[in-house]
Design a protein around this motif. Structure first.
Motif, short mmCIF file in Angstrom:
data_model
loop_
_atom_site.label_atom_id
_atom_site.label_comp_id
_atom_site.label_asym_id
_atom_site.label_seq_id
_atom_site.Cartn_x
_atom_site.Cartn_y
_atom_site.Cartn_z
N SER A 40 82.49 61.04 14.03
CA SER A 40 82.56 60.45 15.37
C SER A 40 82.24 58.96 15.26
CB SER A 40 81.58 61.13 16.33
OG SER A 40 80.25 60.95 15.89
N PRO A 41 82.67 58.17 16.24
CA PRO A 41 82.39 56.73 16.18
C PRO A 41 80.90 56.44 16.29
CG PRO A 41 84.08 57.26 17.84
CD PRO A 41 83.44 58.55 17.42
N SER A 42 80.52 55.24 15.83
CA SER A 42 79.14 54.80 16.00
C SER A 42 78.82 54.68 17.49
CB SER A 42 78.93 53.43 15.34
OG SER A 42 79.23 53.50 13.97
N SER A 43 77.56 54.87 17.84
CA SER A 43 77.15 54.73 19.23
C SER A 43 77.07 53.26 19.61
CB SER A 43 75.79 55.39 19.45
OG SER A 43 74.77 54.64 18.80
N ARG A 44 77.08 53.00 20.92
CA ARG A 44 76.93 51.63 21.40
C ARG A 44 75.55 51.08 21.02
NH1 ARG A 44 80.57 50.06 25.40
NH2 ARG A 44 79.01 48.80 26.47
N ALA A 45 74.55 51.95 20.98
CA ALA A 45 73.20 51.51 20.60
C ALA A 45 73.19 50.99 19.17
CB ALA A 45 72.20 52.65 20.77
N LEU A 46 73.86 51.70 18.27
CA LEU A 46 73.94 51.25 16.89
C LEU A 46 74.78 49.98 16.80
CD1 LEU A 46 73.39 51.58 13.89
CD2 LEU A 46 75.32 53.18 13.76
N GLY A 47 75.86 49.92 17.56
CA GLY A 47 76.69 48.72 17.59
C GLY A 47 75.91 47.50 18.06
N ARG A 48 75.09 47.67 19.09
CA ARG A 48 74.27 46.55 19.58
C ARG A 48 73.26 46.12 18.53
NH1 ARG A 48 74.72 49.15 24.71
NH2 ARG A 48 72.94 50.49 24.22
N ALA A 49 72.66 47.10 17.84
CA ALA A 49 71.68 46.77 16.80
C ALA A 49 72.34 45.97 15.68
CB ALA A 49 71.05 48.05 16.25
N MET A 50 73.55 46.36 15.29
CA MET A 50 74.26 45.64 14.23
C MET A 50 74.64 44.24 14.71
SD MET A 50 76.68 48.74 12.83
CE MET A 50 77.32 47.88 11.38
N ALA A 51 75.14 44.14 15.92
CA ALA A 51 75.57 42.83 16.45
C ALA A 51 74.41 41.87 16.60
CB ALA A 51 76.28 43.03 17.79
N SER A 52 73.20 42.39 16.80
CA SER A 52 72.05 41.52 17.02
C SER A 52 71.72 40.67 15.80
CB SER A 52 70.82 42.35 17.42
OG SER A 52 70.33 43.12 16.33
N TYR A 53 72.19 41.08 14.61
CA TYR A 53 71.93 40.32 13.39
C TYR A 53 72.96 39.22 13.15
CZ TYR A 53 68.34 43.71 12.13
OH TYR A 53 67.20 44.50 12.12
N VAL A 54 74.00 39.17 13.95
CA VAL A 54 74.99 38.09 13.83
C VAL A 54 74.35 36.80 14.36
CG1 VAL A 54 77.23 37.25 14.65
CG2 VAL A 54 76.94 39.66 14.03
N PRO A 55 74.49 35.68 13.65
CA PRO A 55 73.92 34.43 14.16
C PRO A 55 74.43 34.09 15.56
CG PRO A 55 74.67 34.19 11.89
CD PRO A 55 75.14 35.54 12.35
N ASP A 56 73.68 33.27 16.26
CA ASP A 56 74.00 32.91 17.64
C ASP A 56 75.42 32.34 17.73
OD1 ASP A 56 74.12 32.08 20.24
OD2 ASP A 56 72.46 30.65 20.10
N PRO A 57 76.33 33.02 18.41
CA PRO A 57 77.70 32.52 18.50
C PRO A 57 77.82 31.16 19.19
CG PRO A 57 77.62 34.85 19.09
CD PRO A 57 76.20 34.36 19.02
N ALA A 58 76.81 30.78 19.97
CA ALA A 58 76.85 29.47 20.62
C ALA A 58 76.85 28.34 19.60
CB ALA A 58 75.66 29.32 21.58
N ALA A 59 76.38 28.63 18.39
CA ALA A 59 76.33 27.61 17.33
C ALA A 59 77.54 27.67 16.40
CB ALA A 59 75.05 27.78 16.52
N PHE A 60 78.48 28.58 16.68
CA PHE A 60 79.68 28.68 15.84
C PHE A 60 80.51 27.41 15.93
CE2 PHE A 60 80.47 33.58 15.60
CZ PHE A 60 79.20 33.75 15.07
N ALA A 61 81.16 27.07 14.83
CA ALA A 61 82.19 26.04 14.87
C ALA A 61 83.44 26.62 15.53
CB ALA A 61 82.51 25.56 13.45
N PRO A 62 84.35 25.76 16.02
CA PRO A 62 85.57 26.28 16.67
C PRO A 62 86.39 27.21 15.78
CG PRO A 62 85.30 23.95 17.13
CD PRO A 62 84.26 24.29 16.11
N ASN A 63 86.32 27.00 14.46
CA ASN A 63 87.11 27.83 13.54
C ASN A 63 86.27 28.88 12.82
OD1 ASN A 63 85.72 25.87 12.10
ND2 ASN A 63 87.30 25.68 10.51
N SER A 64 85.06 29.14 13.28
CA SER A 64 84.21 30.17 12.65
C SER A 64 84.82 31.55 12.80
CB SER A 64 82.81 30.17 13.29
OG SER A 64 82.06 29.03 12.90
N LYS A 65 84.52 32.41 11.83
CA LYS A 65 85.03 33.78 11.83
C LYS A 65 83.90 34.77 11.59
CE LYS A 65 89.36 32.40 12.08
NZ LYS A 65 90.14 32.61 13.33
N VAL A 66 84.09 35.99 12.08
CA VAL A 66 83.22 37.12 11.76
C VAL A 66 84.12 38.22 11.21
CG1 VAL A 66 81.73 38.94 12.68
CG2 VAL A 66 81.45 36.58 13.46
#
Length: 208
Positions: A40-66
Motif C-alpha cells: 500500500s502507499p505510504s501514509s500522509r504522516a510518513l510523507g510529511r515526515a520525509m518532506a520536513s527534511y527537505v531544505p526550506d524551499p523559500a531559499a531555492f534558486a529558480p532552477n533548483s530541483k528535488v
C-alpha cells in the motif's frame, strides 16, 4: 410514446467506479512484488515526515530541483508540494508505466521519468544535478535488493546533490538498509512514524 429499453437505461444510470490508489498499488504489488516492496502507499504522516527534511524551499534558486525516486501514486510528492517545493522543481523517477501516467495527470508541471531508479546512472539524464539538486527523496524498497545496489542508489544520488543536501529514505526495519560508513556518509534517523502501516522511520543521508 417510445420506450427506452430497460437494459440500456440501467447501463446509463450505472455510476462509474473509481479505482483507489490503494487498489492501484496492490495490483502493482501483485504484478511486481520485489519492485513494489510494500502493498500500500505510504501514509500522509510518513510523507510529511520525509518532506520536513527537505531544505526550506523559500531559499531555492529558480532552477533548483528535488529528486524523488519511486513516487508511486504521489503521496510523498503531494507532501513535498505542501512543504512548499514548487511542482516545476520536482523530478520524479518511476518504474511503473501506469504510475507514470497517473503522476503526469496529477503533477503536470513536474518532470516525470519512466526508468529504473536502481540503475540511477542510466535512468537520469545528464542535466539532473547540473541544476542545483536540493534533496533526494526515496520510497524505494531498498531491502529487496543486494547491498551493492542499495549503496549505489544512495551514493550516486548524493554525488549529484549539493554538499550536505539530504537523501531522504524511509525504512520499516530496525537496521539501516544502507550503512553510512560504506558510502562515506552521515546518517540521521527520525523517531518512529506510528501513523503508517507498518510504522516506519525516516533515514537522512548526507555527505560526510
Amino acid at each position: 410514446m417510445l420506450e427506452v429499453p430497460q437494459r440500456r437505461a440501467q447501463t446509463q444510470a450505472r455510476p462509474r467506479i473509481k479505482v483507489s490508489d490503494e487498489a492501484r498499488f496492490f495490483r502493482g504489488w501483485l504484478q511486481r512484488p520485489l519492485i513494489m516492496g510494500a502493498v500500500s502507499p505510504s501514509s500522509r504522516a510518513l510523507g510529511r515526515a520525509m518532506a520536513s527534511y527537505v531544505p526550506d524551499p523559500a531559499a531555492f534558486a529558480p532552477n533548483s530541483k528535488v529528486l524523488e525516486l519511486g513516487p508511486g501514486t504521489g503521496v510523498v510528492t503531494q507532501m513535498l508540494i505542501a512543504r512548499g517545493v514548487p511542482e516545476r522543481s520536482l523530478v520524479l523517477v518511476e518504474y511503473s508505466r501506469d504510475f507514470c501516467k497517473l503522476l503526469r495527470a496529477r503533477f503536470p508541471a513536474a518532470e516525470i521519468i519512466q526508468g529504473d531508479a536502481y540503475a540511477i546512472g542510466a535512468s537520469l539524464p545528464e542535466w539532473v544535478g547540473v541544476d542545483p539538486l536540493e534533496a533526494g527523496v526515496s520510497s524505494l524498497p531498498l531491502v529487496t535488493r543486494p547491498d551493492d545496489m542499495r549503496d549505489e542508489v544512495v551514493s550516486r544520488s548524493l554525488e549529484r546533490m549539493k554538499p550536505a543536501a539530504p537523501f531522504i529514505q524511509f525504512s520499516y526495519g530496525f537496521t539501516q538498509p544502507v550503512k553510512p560508513e560504506r558510502i562515506g556518509a552521515k546518517l540521521e534517523i527520525s523517531p518512529w512514524v506510528k501513523r503508517n502501516l507498518p510504522p516506519a522511520r525516516v533515514l537522512v543521508y548526507r555527505t560526510a
